[in-house]
Design an enzyme around this catalytic site. Structure first.
Site, PDB file in Angstrom:
ATOM      1  N   ARG A  15       0.893  -1.113   0.173  1.00  0.00           N
ATOM      2  CA  ARG A  15       0.029   0.044  -0.194  1.00  0.00           C
ATOM      3  C   ARG A  15       0.862   1.373  -0.012  1.00  0.00           C
ATOM      4  O   ARG A  15       0.203   2.550  -0.097  1.00  0.00           O
ATOM      5  CB  ARG A  15      -0.805  -0.134   1.392  1.00  0.00           C
ATOM      6  CG  ARG A  15      -2.219  -1.042   0.943  1.00  0.00           C
ATOM      7  CD  ARG A  15      -2.798  -1.243   2.203  1.00  0.00           C
ATOM      8  NE  ARG A  15      -2.106  -2.223   3.147  1.00  0.00           N
ATOM      9  CZ  ARG A  15      -2.722  -2.650   4.592  1.00  0.00           C
ATOM     10  NH1 ARG A  15      -3.364  -2.080   4.953  1.00  0.00           N
ATOM     11  NH2 ARG A  15      -2.006  -3.439   5.157  1.00  0.00           N
ATOM     12  N   LYS A  22       8.637  -0.651   3.641  1.00  0.00           N
ATOM     13  CA  LYS A  22       7.696   0.219   4.415  1.00  0.00           C
ATOM     14  C   LYS A  22       8.545   0.518   5.697  1.00  0.00           C
ATOM     15  O   LYS A  22       8.581   1.914   6.080  1.00  0.00           O
ATOM     16  CB  LYS A  22       6.564  -0.603   4.721  1.00  0.00           C
ATOM     17  CG  LYS A  22       5.540   0.399   5.506  1.00  0.00           C
ATOM     18  CD  LYS A  22       4.172  -0.198   5.657  1.00  0.00           C
ATOM     19  CE  LYS A  22       4.077  -1.459   6.641  1.00  0.00           C
ATOM     20  NZ  LYS A  22       2.919  -1.742   6.907  1.00  0.00           N
ATOM     21  N   ASN A 367      36.138  26.972  -0.467  1.00  0.00           N
ATOM     22  CA  ASN A 367      36.607  25.793   0.077  1.00  0.00           C
ATOM     23  C   ASN A 367      36.728  24.702  -0.712  1.00  0.00           C
ATOM     24  O   ASN A 367      37.329  23.566  -0.213  1.00  0.00           O
ATOM     25  CB  ASN A 367      35.612  25.591   1.512  1.00  0.00           C
ATOM     26  CG  ASN A 367      34.459  25.047   0.976  1.00  0.00           C
ATOM     27  OD1 ASN A 367      33.919  25.819  -0.057  1.00  0.00           O
ATOM     28  ND2 ASN A 367      33.614  24.002   1.788  1.00  0.00           N
TER      29      ASN A 367
HETATM   30  C1  UD1 Z   1      -2.267  -5.978  11.333  1.00  0.00           C
HETATM   31  C2  UD1 Z   1      -3.267  -6.979  12.303  1.00  0.00           C
HETATM   32  C3  UD1 Z   1      -4.404  -6.245  12.513  1.00  0.00           C
HETATM   33  C4  UD1 Z   1      -4.010  -4.928  13.254  1.00  0.00           C
HETATM   34  C5  UD1 Z   1      -3.052  -4.158  12.743  1.00  0.00           C
HETATM   35  C6  UD1 Z   1      -2.344  -2.846  13.539  1.00  0.00           C
HETATM   36  C7  UD1 Z   1      -2.787  -9.197  11.479  1.00  0.00           C
HETATM   37  C8  UD1 Z   1      -3.218 -10.201  10.777  1.00  0.00           C
HETATM   38  N1  UD1 Z   1      -3.630  -8.156  11.545  1.00  0.00           N
HETATM   39  O1  UD1 Z   1      -2.926  -5.703  10.254  1.00  0.00           O
HETATM   40  O2  UD1 Z   1      -5.291  -7.218  13.360  1.00  0.00           O
HETATM   41  O3  UD1 Z   1      -5.104  -4.051  13.586  1.00  0.00           O
HETATM   42  O4  UD1 Z   1      -1.891  -5.014  12.240  1.00  0.00           O
HETATM   43  O5  UD1 Z   1      -1.753  -1.961  12.807  1.00  0.00           O
HETATM   44  O6  UD1 Z   1      -1.968  -9.507  12.128  1.00  0.00           O
HETATM   45  N2  UD1 Z   1       4.475  -8.849   8.166  1.00  0.00           N
HETATM   46  C9  UD1 Z   1       5.339  -9.579   7.935  1.00  0.00           C
HETATM   47  N3  UD1 Z   1       5.229 -10.676   7.225  1.00  0.00           N
HETATM   48  C10 UD1 Z   1       3.988 -11.081   6.515  1.00  0.00           C
HETATM   49  C11 UD1 Z   1       3.127  -9.886   6.773  1.00  0.00           C
HETATM   50  C12 UD1 Z   1       2.985  -9.007   7.590  1.00  0.00           C
HETATM   51  O7  UD1 Z   1       6.606  -9.616   8.350  1.00  0.00           O
HETATM   52  O8  UD1 Z   1       3.710 -11.982   5.843  1.00  0.00           O
HETATM   53  C13 UD1 Z   1       4.534  -7.563   8.920  1.00  0.00           C
HETATM   54  C14 UD1 Z   1       4.645  -6.284   8.156  1.00  0.00           C
HETATM   55  O9  UD1 Z   1       5.870  -5.749   7.534  1.00  0.00           O
HETATM   56  C15 UD1 Z   1       4.277  -5.142   9.385  1.00  0.00           C
HETATM   57  C16 UD1 Z   1       3.308  -6.144  10.181  1.00  0.00           C
HETATM   58  O10 UD1 Z   1       3.859  -7.505   9.952  1.00  0.00           O
HETATM   59  O11 UD1 Z   1       5.365  -4.643   9.883  1.00  0.00           O
HETATM   60  C17 UD1 Z   1       1.935  -5.861  10.064  1.00  0.00           C
HETATM   61  O12 UD1 Z   1       1.477  -6.176   8.815  1.00  0.00           O
HETATM   62  P1  UD1 Z   1       0.466  -5.177   7.877  1.00  0.00           P
HETATM   63  O13 UD1 Z   1       0.231  -5.843   6.744  1.00  0.00           O
HETATM   64  O14 UD1 Z   1       0.857  -4.023   8.111  1.00  0.00           O
HETATM   65  O15 UD1 Z   1      -0.747  -5.615   9.060  1.00  0.00           O
HETATM   66  P2  UD1 Z   1      -2.175  -4.857   9.062  1.00  0.00           P
HETATM   67  O16 UD1 Z   1      -2.952  -5.079   7.769  1.00  0.00           O
HETATM   68  O17 UD1 Z   1      -1.746  -3.652   9.428  1.00  0.00           O
HETATM   69 MG    MG Z   2       0.016  -2.394   9.341  1.00  0.00          MG
END
Ligand code: UD1
Ligand code: MG
Length: 443
Positions: A15, A22, A367
Site C-alpha cells: 500500500r 515500508k 573551500n
Molecule cells: C495487522 C493486524 C491487525 C491490526 C494491525 C495494527 C494481523 C493479521 N492483522 O494488520 O489486526 O489491527 O496490524 O496495525 O496481524 N508482516 C510480515 N510478514 C507478513 C505479513 C506482514 O513480516 O507475511 C509484517 C509487516 O511488515 C508489518 C506487520 O507485519 O510490519 C503488520 O503487517 P501489516 O500488513 O501492516 O498488517 P495490518 O494489515 O496492518
Molecule cells: Mg500495518
C-alpha cells in the site's frame, strides 16, 4: 525476567507503492523500524529479532546497525507465519517475548510496558486501542469478564463486527516457549489465506491460557500502511514533540509550523519563531533564538546565539555563545566562536571563525576546488570586509582586516590590512559627455 522481542518487518508494504521497504520510510527523520526498536530498548528489552523478507537486504542492514538480530521469512504468508520465523533465532531464549509490528513509529516504552504488565496477569496479552476512525484495523471482541474473545480482521469481519470500535494495535506479549508452540499451530483458513498472528490467542485458550487486554493511547499505536498514514504519523509525532518542547520551557508562537527531528535537543528559554525546520542531530542551548524560516541539521547552537531569519546550518556547524548568524547565511562544518557575527548573505564552509570576528555581507569561503575541501581560519576579532572571497587554504590573523571586495589567496598577518582588488579610476565628467554624444548620434 529477561525480555526479548520480535519485530515484524517482512511485509511487502504494497500500500506504500514504494521501492523502499515500508519500515525504512521515515518519521521525524528516523525509519519506522528505528522508532520501534528504540521503544523496545527503553522498555528494557535486551534481545530484538527483526523478521525480514529474503529480499529485505536494506532492512536487515539497518536492523544490524541498530544492534538487532535477524530472521528471514522466505514467503510472506502472514503476520503469524512471520513471528514463527523467529523461532530458531530465539531457540536459546526463555523469558517473556514481545511481538510487535514494525510499522508503529509512535509506540513508546510505556505502551510496551503496559502490554507486559497485562501479560503478567494471565501469561498472554494483547495491546488494543479505541481509534476515532477504526479504518481497516482488526476488531477486538471481548468475553463478558473482559478478556479477549477473538480478533476479527477487517476483511473477514461482518458489518456488525466492523461496527466494533476496539481495535488490535499489533503488539503482543507472551512466554516465549508457549508463544512459539501456539504460533506453530496456526492455519490460513481466512479471507486473505494468511497465517494470522491474531489467531494465537485462540490456540492459547485451548491450553486454558486467557489473553489479557491492555488499552493503549490511540496516538502511540498508529500503524503506517500508506503514504497518507505516514503523513498522519508524522503529524502526530510532531504534535507530541511540540507539546513536550512547550512543557519543557521552549517558546513557540506557532508550534504547528515548527518541525523537529526525532533527536532534536532544545534547552529551556529558547525561542523558536514560525517555520523553523530541524534535520537530525541538532542541539540548541539555553536562551538561543531561532528566527523564522531557518533550517538546521547536524548543528549545535550555544546559549544566547541568534540564528536567522532564513539561515541554514548544515552538518558540523558549531555556533558559539552569543553569536549572530543572519539572513541568507549558510554554515557547514565550521566553528563560530563566542560573539562572532555573520549577519548577511554569506557562505562559511570548513572554517573556524575566532571570537568576536565580524564577517561582512557576501563573504564566501572558497573551500572546494572540485576535488578536495580546504580550511579557512579566521582569527579572533578579525574584520572581513563585504564581498571578500577567501580562497582556502587560507589563514586570516587575529585582528586583521580585509578590504571589501578582496579575493584573499594568501595568509594575512595579525592586525594587517589586506586589499586585493582593482585600482579605482575616476574620470571627471565622463558620464555626462558620454550621454551628450549618444543623444547627438540619435538626432
Ligand atoms: C495487522 C493486524 C491487525 C491490526 C494491525 C495494527 C494481523 C493479521 N492483522 O494488520 O489486526 O489491527 O496490524 O496495525 O496481524 N508482516 C510480515 N510478514 C507478513 C505479513 C506482514 O513480516 O507475511 C509484517 C509487516 O511488515 C508489518 C506487520 O507485519 O510490519 C503488520 O503487517 P501489516 O500488513 O501492516 O498488517 P495490518 O494489515 O496492518
Ligand atoms: Mg500495518
Amino acid at each position: 525476567m529477561s525480555k526479548a522481542a520480535i519485530v515484524l518487518a517482512a511485509g511487502a508494504g504494497t500500500r506504500m507503492k514504494s521501492a523502499l521497504p515500508k519500515v525504512l520510510h521515515k518519521v521525524a527523520g528516523l525509519p519506522l523500524l528505528g522508532h520501534v526498536v528504540r521503544a523496545l530498548r527503553d522498555a528494557g528489552v535486551e534481545r530484538i529479532v527483526v523478521v525480514t523478507s529474503a529480499a529485505g537486504e536494506a532492512v536487515r542492514d539497518y536492523a544490524r546497525a541498530l544492534g538487532c538480530e535477524g530472521a528471514i521469512q522466505h514467503q510472506q504468508l502472514g503476520t503469524g507465519h512471520a513471528a514463527a520465523s523467529a523461532k530458531d533465532a530465539l531457540s536459546d531464549f526463555s523469558g517473556t517475548l514481545v511481538v510487535v509490528n514494525g510499522d508503529m513509529p509512535l509506540v513508546t516504552s510505556e505502551t510496551i510496558n503496559d502490554c507486559l504488565t497485562a501479560q503478567a496477569r494471565t501469561g498472554l496479552a494483547l495491546l488494543t486501542f479505541q481509534p476515532q476512525d477504526p479504518a481497516a484495523y482488526g476488531r477486538v471482541l471481548l468475553t463478558p469478564d473482559g478478556f479477549l474473545n477473538r480478533i476479527v480482521e477487517y476483511k473477514d469481519a461482518t458489518a456488525s463486527e466492523r461496527a466494533i470500535t476496539l481495535c488490535n494495535a499489533g503488539c503482543y506479549a507472551a512466554d516465549a516457549r508457549a508463544f512459539f508452540r501456539w504460533a506453530s499451530q496456526l492455519n490460513n483458513d481466512n479471507a486473505q489465506k494468511e497465517y494470522y498472528l491474531t489467531d494465537v490467542p485462540l490456540l492459547a485458550r485451548e491450553e486454558g491460557v486467557k489473553c489479557a487486554i491492555a488499552v493503549a493511547d490511540e496516538v502511540a499505536v498508529t500503524g503506517v500502511n500508506s503514504r497518507a498514514e505516514l503523513a498522519d504519523a508524522e503529524r502526530k509525532y510532531q504534535g507530541r514533540v511540540r507539546a513536550r518542547m512547550l512543557a519543557d520551557g521552549v517558546t513557540m508562537t506557532a508550534p504547528e509550523t515548527v518541525f523537529f527531528a526525532h533527536d532534536t535537543v532544545v534547552e529551556s528559554d529558547v525561542e523558536i519563531e514560525p517555520f523553523v525546520i530541524f534535520g537530525a542531530g541538532v542541539t540548541v542551548g539555553h536562551g538561543a533564538r531561532l528566527r523564522s524560516h531557518s533550517h538546521l541539521e547536524g548543528a549545535t547552537v550555544a546559549s544566547g546565539a541568534i540564528i536567522g531569519p532564513f539561515a541554514r546550518l548544515r552538518p558540523g556547524a558549531r555556533i558559539g555563545e552569543d553569536v549572530h548568524i543572519g539572513n541568507f547565511v549558510e554554515i557547514k562544518n565550521t566553528v563560530i566562536e563566542k560573539g562572532a557575527k555573520a549577519n548577511h548573505l554569506t557562505y562559511l564552509g570548513d572554517a573556524r571563525v575566532g571570537a568576536g570576528a565580524n564577517i561582512g555581507a557576501g563573504t564566501i569561503t572558497c573551500n572546494y576546488d572540485g576535488f578536495t575541501k580546504a580550511i579557512t581560519d579566521i582569527g579572533a576579532g578579525a574584520f572581513i570586509g563585504s564581498d571578500t572571497a577567501l580562497v582556502a587554504p587560507v589563514k586570516i590573523g587575529d585582528g586583521a582586516i580585509t578590504a571589501a571586495g578582496s579575493v584573499i589567496t594568501q595568509d594575512i598577518a595579525p592586525d594587517a590590512l589586506a586589499i586585493a582588488r582593482g585600482v579605482l579610476t575616476e574620470k571627471p565628467g565622463w558620464a555626462k559627455a558620454f550621454r551628450d554624444r549618444k543623444r547627438m548620434e540619435q538626432k
